[in-house]
Write a protein that holds these residues in place. Sequence first.
Motif, PDB file in Angstrom:
ATOM      1  N   LEU A  27       0.861  -1.190   0.000  1.00 43.46           N
ATOM      2  CA  LEU A  27       0.000   0.000   0.000  1.00 43.46           C
ATOM      3  C   LEU A  27       0.899   1.243   0.000  1.00 43.46           C
ATOM      4  O   LEU A  27       1.092   1.881   1.041  1.00 43.46           O
ATOM      5  CB  LEU A  27      -0.901   0.038   1.238  1.00 43.46           C
ATOM      6  CG  LEU A  27      -1.839  -1.139   1.500  1.00 43.46           C
ATOM      7  CD1 LEU A  27      -2.645  -0.902   2.778  1.00 43.46           C
ATOM      8  CD2 LEU A  27      -2.780  -1.347   0.334  1.00 43.46           C
ATOM      9  N   THR A  31      -4.300   3.728   2.950  1.00 40.89           N
ATOM     10  CA  THR A  31      -5.660   3.346   2.550  1.00 40.89           C
ATOM     11  C   THR A  31      -6.657   4.060   3.463  1.00 40.89           C
ATOM     12  O   THR A  31      -6.274   4.877   4.303  1.00 40.89           O
ATOM     13  CB  THR A  31      -5.866   1.819   2.595  1.00 40.89           C
ATOM     14  OG1 THR A  31      -7.119   1.491   1.976  1.00 40.89           O
ATOM     15  CG2 THR A  31      -5.844   1.266   4.020  1.00 40.89           C
ATOM     16  N   HIS A 168      -6.942   1.802  -2.730  1.00 39.70           N
ATOM     17  CA  HIS A 168      -6.145   1.956  -1.510  1.00 39.70           C
ATOM     18  C   HIS A 168      -5.420   3.283  -1.616  1.00 39.70           C
ATOM     19  O   HIS A 168      -4.361   3.392  -2.239  1.00 39.70           O
ATOM     20  CB  HIS A 168      -5.147   0.802  -1.387  1.00 39.70           C
ATOM     21  CG  HIS A 168      -5.747  -0.451  -0.834  1.00 39.70           C
ATOM     22  ND1 HIS A 168      -6.532  -0.466   0.302  1.00 39.70           N
ATOM     23  CD2 HIS A 168      -5.665  -1.747  -1.228  1.00 39.70           C
ATOM     24  CE1 HIS A 168      -6.900  -1.705   0.568  1.00 39.70           C
ATOM     25  NE2 HIS A 168      -6.407  -2.498  -0.345  1.00 39.70           N
ATOM     26  N   HIS A 220     -13.019   2.051   0.371  1.00 43.30           N
ATOM     27  CA  HIS A 220     -11.599   2.444   0.376  1.00 43.30           C
ATOM     28  C   HIS A 220     -11.442   3.604  -0.606  1.00 43.30           C
ATOM     29  O   HIS A 220     -11.970   3.564  -1.719  1.00 43.30           O
ATOM     30  CB  HIS A 220     -10.693   1.315  -0.137  1.00 43.30           C
ATOM     31  CG  HIS A 220     -10.645   0.096   0.713  1.00 43.30           C
ATOM     32  ND1 HIS A 220     -10.085   0.073   1.967  1.00 43.30           N
ATOM     33  CD2 HIS A 220     -11.064  -1.176   0.475  1.00 43.30           C
ATOM     34  CE1 HIS A 220     -10.165  -1.150   2.471  1.00 43.30           C
ATOM     35  NE2 HIS A 220     -10.761  -1.929   1.585  1.00 43.30           N
TER      36      HIS A 220
END
Length: 404
Positions: A27, A31, A168, A220
């Motif tokens: 990520l 996120t 994300h 998200h």
Amino acid sequence: MRQIGQNIFEVGAIDWDRRLFDELIPLPDGTSYNSYIVKGTVKTALIDTADPAKTDILITNLVGAGIQKIDFVIANHAEQDHSGSIPAMLRIYPEAKVVTNEKCKNMLIGLMGIDENKFIVIEDGQEISLGDKTLRFIFTPWVHWPETMSTYLMEDKILFSCDFFGSHLATSEVFVKDKPQVYESAKRYYAEIMMPFRGQIEKNLEKIKNLDIKIIAPSHGPLHDEPKFIIDAYKKWISDDVENKVIVAYVSMHGSTKKMVEHLVNTLIEKGIGVEQFNLIGGDVGKLAIELVDAAGVVLASPTVLTGAHPAAAYAAFLVNALRPKIKYLAVIGSFGWGGRMVEQLKGILTNSKAEILEPILVKGEPKDEDFQKLDNLAEEIAKRHKNNKAYVNRKGISHGKET
Ligand code: FEO
């Protein structure tokens, strides 16, 4: 807490620092776990919750929004980043019922031990009234678990889609502002968890086609106040079309495989083929997944380790097999010292792939003139496939948020 409509609030958490999801998915931009309060004149619903690590933020936001009573906790998806705070919600709001489908209910009982009596089970298309607002449940399975569903707020025309259409991305923007950035994040998310389910996604897109949607509110990343932007992106990603692009994913121990890769890549570029050369050591596998969304083919390049492929190449093959990209061809190239079964091993991993397997090129030690000739032939075979098939040609469509 962020207001997104009249009596509609986003009360989830932005996770700026998270760098890995499921101990697997990188990520790079954090996120968020979006959670929504919809207050009707009679009842109040909370749509999805937050990751258990962020329950305190969810509670703080609910307090900030003055929410003293929740009647329904809508669970669009059982995965813990959205359902993990449900037990806390049921403790704080004991009158609340969890509204979800049968499959999700059974998962939540298994994952979180929620009391069976706390559930209201709904069917596809069923509606519940909050007074002046109505929620309709639309089953959208396999985005990315079998129980996933979306919730449509009819009067305000908002589709709460959970993971579907999500990204994300930690951002203070409520709605999409930086389209290229969101396009990249959403494509990464699609690549990592949705790509294997292209057929199901197509059915889900068909199912929501006639809904009048003003806002898509995923769980998200930012919300889409231009739903066409993300719906068109999904349509492009799930289509059979591929771009004029080949991924050359490689690992090299002593330089022989790298020489092969560099020769092949340069030859492909000279032939007008787009190439993504990806070093499997230290590379961001999310980036590799993004390229797999629309690449025409993959060349896996590996040295031989203990009679087989390098573990990094085996991992890449495993990833390609799991993500089921729409690639049209695959090739294996590499080097060996005294023998081995690298090609058979990698083919054995790629059992899901329907891609054409091109002639492998294995070189003993350093590549020599005849080996470079074989690589030229492979480049020619790849170029032929890109030229002769309509599906390989760049198509007009949305790329990085812009029309190309
Ligand atoms: Fe965002 Fe599948 O959970």
